[in-house]
Design an enzyme around this catalytic site. Structure first.
Site, PDB file in Angstrom:
ATOM      1  N   HIS A 270       0.809  -1.216   0.000  1.00 27.78           N
ATOM      2  CA  HIS A 270       0.000   0.000   0.000  1.00 27.78           C
ATOM      3  C   HIS A 270       0.840   1.262   0.000  1.00 27.78           C
ATOM      4  O   HIS A 270       0.371   2.319  -0.425  1.00 27.78           O
ATOM      5  CB  HIS A 270      -0.916   0.014   1.228  1.00 27.78           C
ATOM      6  CG  HIS A 270      -1.843   1.183   1.277  1.00 27.78           C
ATOM      7  ND1 HIS A 270      -1.519   2.377   1.871  1.00 27.78           N
ATOM      8  CD2 HIS A 270      -3.078   1.363   0.753  1.00 27.78           C
ATOM      9  CE1 HIS A 270      -2.521   3.231   1.733  1.00 27.78           C
ATOM     10  NE2 HIS A 270      -3.475   2.646   1.068  1.00 27.78           N
ATOM     11  N   CYS A 271       2.089   1.198   0.449  1.00 26.74           N
ATOM     12  CA  CYS A 271       2.851   2.436   0.687  1.00 26.74           C
ATOM     13  C   CYS A 271       3.671   2.924  -0.506  1.00 26.74           C
ATOM     14  O   CYS A 271       3.437   4.013  -1.019  1.00 26.74           O
ATOM     15  CB  CYS A 271       3.765   2.243   1.897  1.00 26.74           C
ATOM     16  SG  CYS A 271       2.875   2.065   3.457  1.00 26.74           S
ATOM     17  N   ILE A 272       4.648   2.141  -0.928  1.00 28.43           N
ATOM     18  CA  ILE A 272       5.624   2.628  -1.903  1.00 28.43           C
ATOM     19  C   ILE A 272       4.998   2.996  -3.244  1.00 28.43           C
ATOM     20  O   ILE A 272       5.322   4.045  -3.806  1.00 28.43           O
ATOM     21  CB  ILE A 272       6.765   1.605  -2.095  1.00 28.43           C
ATOM     22  CG1 ILE A 272       7.406   1.270  -0.739  1.00 28.43           C
ATOM     23  CG2 ILE A 272       7.823   2.167  -3.039  1.00 28.43           C
ATOM     24  CD1 ILE A 272       7.947   2.467  -0.008  1.00 28.43           C
TER      25      ILE A 272
END
Length: 432
Positions: A270-272
């Site tokens: 979900h982040c990078i």
């Protein structure tokens, strides 16, 4: 209530917390708070999620069923009833914050949580948003929803942003990861530091919620840009016959001025892939641009096609067409040893090969056969038969027998340098 009184109360007296959103961020936070001796109301709009948790079945790798059951027996209760939020003194919003179809922030979950809480907010309450978002969201979206009833910031209510720093499957306990907190005012920062200080070992207060929001995006944009750099260098190194992995390890011996990042089939989770786009979107909103982010997204987003092409080239070395070739793939998770394939570059690689006619078989010890089949691939189980045309390592899971994988096919494409740890070098392994 004065700031000093509120900060002192939260620092020294018992209080009740509420966590809105009981996913991979909210549930570990709730467990961490209960472990510190505070009561927690866990709220989620999903009956399925609450029923699963009520039965003592965790929905995230960072909380075991035993830890969940212990918390439920002591200080945690989970509910879909929003009226329970009125009983909380400190509320933490941990809802999803995805991107829309045009790569714009989707704040629907944050808005919904803010509006729900706004109906039950009361004097003396502290509210923290932990969902990743663009700088300005806390003041522009959360504060208006919470003050609509007439409560005033600093007089009745304290509001802050504190970015989640959860790393699914990571080694650090949540309480040991330093916490950044930035209030919408100096008073809210002070109160926020007191609240988080009750269950987090190190709290770093910053001057505003915008700084805290920016901090989260800075952390992951830094990673995205450096991963893109090494992914591009890996492609160039392959063209000139240089082992990029050996070069990175050599550079990492320098005790200053270098941090090792490693290539791979792309970025996932979900982040990078997503967080830098919040900054890029905000930049466009104010008439600016962030070219590094755009370049990094282009490079990282192109890696699955590059890896699929490398696989096709290895098949060509054996005078075989990709169409009809039988490929053994290790891993569809976006990172090692987790059952999480959100935004997984591994799946993109395999979809590229499948669309070219390959017969893709997947081994991933973190997913059952039904999950693999639902992604459109054939499950593979050990012992592997030696009838594959190519093996490709996309996720370096520790539970996989990589020697057995190498014996199952005449060539292996190793995108994670998984074979570097084997005592004997295998002649049929090619690195990214």
């Amino acid at each position: 209530m004065t700031t000093n009184n509120a900060a002192e109360r939260f620092a020294n007296e018992p209080f009740t917390c509420a966590v809105i959103g009981l996913g991979y961020v909210g549930l570990p936070l709730a467990i961490t708070i209960t472990n510190a001796g505070l009561d927690v109301i866990g709220f989620d709009v999903s009956d399925r999620v609450v029923n699963q948790l009520s039965d003592g079945r965790s929905n995230t790798v960072d909380v075991t069923d035993a830890q969940l059951s212990e918390a439920l027996e002591s200080r945690l209760r989970v509910t879909t009833d929003p009226t329970e939020l009125a009983k909380a003194d400190a509320v933490f919003i941990c809802v999803p914050s995805p991107l829309g179809i045009h790569r714009e922030p989707d704040l629907s979950y944050i808005r919904s949580a803010a509006e729900t809480l706004g109906a039950y907010v009361r004097p003396g309450m502290f509210v923290s948003l932990e969902s990743t978002t663009y700088p300005g969201t806390t003041t522009e979206v959360l504060v208006p929803a919470l003050t609509a009833s007439g409560l005033a910031i600093d007089t009745d209510l304290f509001v802050a942003f504190s970015p989640e720093r959860v790393s699914p499957g990571g080694d650090l306990e949540l309480n040991a990861i330093p916490k950044v907190v930035g209030g919408v005012s100096a008073a809210s920062s002070e109160v926020g530091a007191a609240v988080y200080g009750r269950f987090i070992d190190t709290v770093h207060a910053v001057g505003s919620s915008e700084v805290a929001e920016f901090t989260k995006l800075l952390e992951n944009t830094y990673r995205a840009v450096n991963i893109a750099l090494v992914n591009e260098l890996a492609q160039f190194a392959d063209r000139i016959g240089v082992d990029i992995w050996e070069a990175i390890d050599a550079a990492a011996t320098k005790p200053f001025g270098f941090q090792a990042f490693y290539p791979g089939p792309g970025v996932g989770g979900h982040c990078i892939p997503l967080d830098p786009q919040y900054l890029a979107w905000r930049a466009r909103e104010v008439g600016s641009s962030l070219s590094f982010i755009d370049t990094a997204e282009r490079i990282n987003g192109g890696m699955p096609k590059y890896v699929a092409q490398r696989a096709i080239e290895l098949l060509n070395e054996q005078a075989k067409s990709v169409r009809g070739s039988k490929i053994l793939a290790v891993g569809i998770a976006y990172k090692p040893d987790v059952a999480d394939d959100r935004e997984s570059a591994s799946i993109e690689v395999l979809n590229e090969l499948r669309s070219s006619g390959a017969d893709v078989h997947v081994v991933d010890p973190n997913f059952d056969a039904a999950h693999i089949e639902a992604r459109g691939f054939r499950p593979a189980t050990e012992p592997f038969t030696a009838d594959f045309d190519l093996a490709i390592v996309l996720t370096h899971h520790s539970a996989v027998d990589y020697s057995a994988v190498a014996k199952a096919a005449p060539l292996v494409l190793d995108t994670r340098n998984a074979y570097a740890t084997l005592a004997t070098r295998l002649d049929n392994v090619r690195v990214l």
